[in-house]
Design a protein around this motif. Sequence first.
Motif, PDB file in Angstrom:
ATOM      1  N   UNK A  30       0.834  -1.209   0.000  1.00 32.41           N
ATOM      2  CA  UNK A  30       0.000   0.000   0.000  1.00 32.41           C
ATOM      3  C   UNK A  30       0.867   1.257   0.000  1.00 32.41           C
ATOM      4  N   UNK A  31       2.014   1.211   0.674  1.00 30.53           N
ATOM      5  CA  UNK A  31       2.901   2.374   0.694  1.00 30.53           C
ATOM      6  C   UNK A  31       3.430   2.685  -0.701  1.00 30.53           C
ATOM      7  N   UNK A  32       3.813   1.644  -1.435  1.00 29.29           N
ATOM      8  CA  UNK A  32       4.304   1.862  -2.794  1.00 29.29           C
ATOM      9  C   UNK A  32       3.197   2.402  -3.688  1.00 29.29           C
ATOM     10  N   UNK A  33       1.989   1.897  -3.503  1.00 29.17           N
ATOM     11  CA  UNK A  33       0.862   2.400  -4.289  1.00 29.17           C
ATOM     12  C   UNK A  33       0.603   3.871  -3.980  1.00 29.17           C
ATOM     13  N   UNK A  34       0.717   4.233  -2.699  1.00 23.66           N
ATOM     14  CA  UNK A  34       0.470   5.626  -2.321  1.00 23.66           C
ATOM     15  C   UNK A  34       1.505   6.555  -2.941  1.00 23.66           C
ATOM     16  N   UNK A  35       2.733   6.073  -3.101  1.00 25.01           N
ATOM     17  CA  UNK A  35       3.765   6.888  -3.746  1.00 25.01           C
ATOM     18  C   UNK A  35       3.457   7.084  -5.226  1.00 25.01           C
ATOM     19  N   UNK A  87      -7.272   7.349   0.773  1.00 24.44           N
ATOM     20  CA  UNK A  87      -7.838   6.017   0.999  1.00 24.44           C
ATOM     21  C   UNK A  87      -8.691   5.507  -0.173  1.00 24.44           C
ATOM     22  N   UNK A  88      -9.588   6.330  -0.737  1.00 27.96           N
ATOM     23  CA  UNK A  88     -10.358   5.820  -1.890  1.00 27.96           C
ATOM     24  C   UNK A  88      -9.474   5.501  -3.090  1.00 27.96           C
ATOM     25  N   UNK A  89      -8.467   6.330  -3.326  1.00 23.60           N
ATOM     26  CA  UNK A  89      -7.576   6.103  -4.466  1.00 23.60           C
ATOM     27  C   UNK A  89      -6.766   4.828  -4.270  1.00 23.60           C
ATOM     28  N   UNK A  90      -6.259   4.611  -3.062  1.00 23.23           N
ATOM     29  CA  UNK A  90      -5.503   3.390  -2.775  1.00 23.23           C
ATOM     30  C   UNK A  90      -6.411   2.178  -2.878  1.00 23.23           C
ATOM     31  N   UNK A  91      -7.656   2.314  -2.436  1.00 19.61           N
ATOM     32  CA  UNK A  91      -8.599   1.196  -2.507  1.00 19.61           C
ATOM     33  C   UNK A  91      -8.768   0.732  -3.952  1.00 19.61           C
ATOM     34  N   UNK A  92      -8.982   1.678  -4.848  1.00 12.79           N
ATOM     35  CA  UNK A  92      -9.191   1.317  -6.258  1.00 12.79           C
ATOM     36  C   UNK A  92      -7.943   0.659  -6.851  1.00 12.79           C
ATOM     37  N   UNK A  93      -6.786   1.270  -6.615  1.00 12.63           N
ATOM     38  CA  UNK A  93      -5.554   0.750  -7.201  1.00 12.63           C
ATOM     39  C   UNK A  93      -5.150  -0.582  -6.572  1.00 12.63           C
TER      40      UNK A  93
END
Length: 208
Positions: A30-35, A87-93
């Motif tokens: 999730x951390x990598x996705x958030x970056x 949070x919504x953006x990370x959820x989708x990805x």
Amino acid sequence: MILGVTGGIASGKSTVTRMLQDLGAVVVSADMLSRELVLPGSPALKQMVQRFGREILHGDGTLDRKRLGGRVFADAGARSDIEAIMHPAIARLSQHCLQQAVSQQRCHDGLGDGLVVYEAPLLYEAGAEGRVDKVLAVTVEDDLQLRRLQQRDRCDSTMAQQRIDAHMSQHEKARRADYVIDNSLGLEQLQRQVDMLYAQLLTVPQAG
């Protein structure tokens, strides 16, 4: 199976995740996705700049995570605003990436172990436990957690404690989790625990 790995800040989640990856798991972080989601020009970064101003950016337009973190950890309202953006953006990805990871394991034609790991420090805070089949919480003794965080982030004990207190306690995460690993006794003992859990997970019926 998709195993969520979570825990308190500076508890050793990434170390446990790497050990599981070395054993054959496919990892989604999730951390990598958030970056990825806050790269220059991204919608999420634009929203953050609208909320906090351009002072959260480096000169090259990338996000100054340290400066933003200093504001977020000290302000519950700011933290809520960040979560509403991310949070919504990370959820989708993450859902997309987890589906890809599951497919990758299935394509191993029996050579893979079938285990997908979703490393998500804020798994419970984001309400993301529904994305995984089981949850592993990594814990560490409180005083050791504080010292490790001070060393890692080069901050004083007050700031470190503030960052710890900004999230759900590691003890509550452990209470909710299906499995718990204690990372207070060094790498050798940690590896033993990971090996034992990995062997146990291979015997659990896989979803789907």
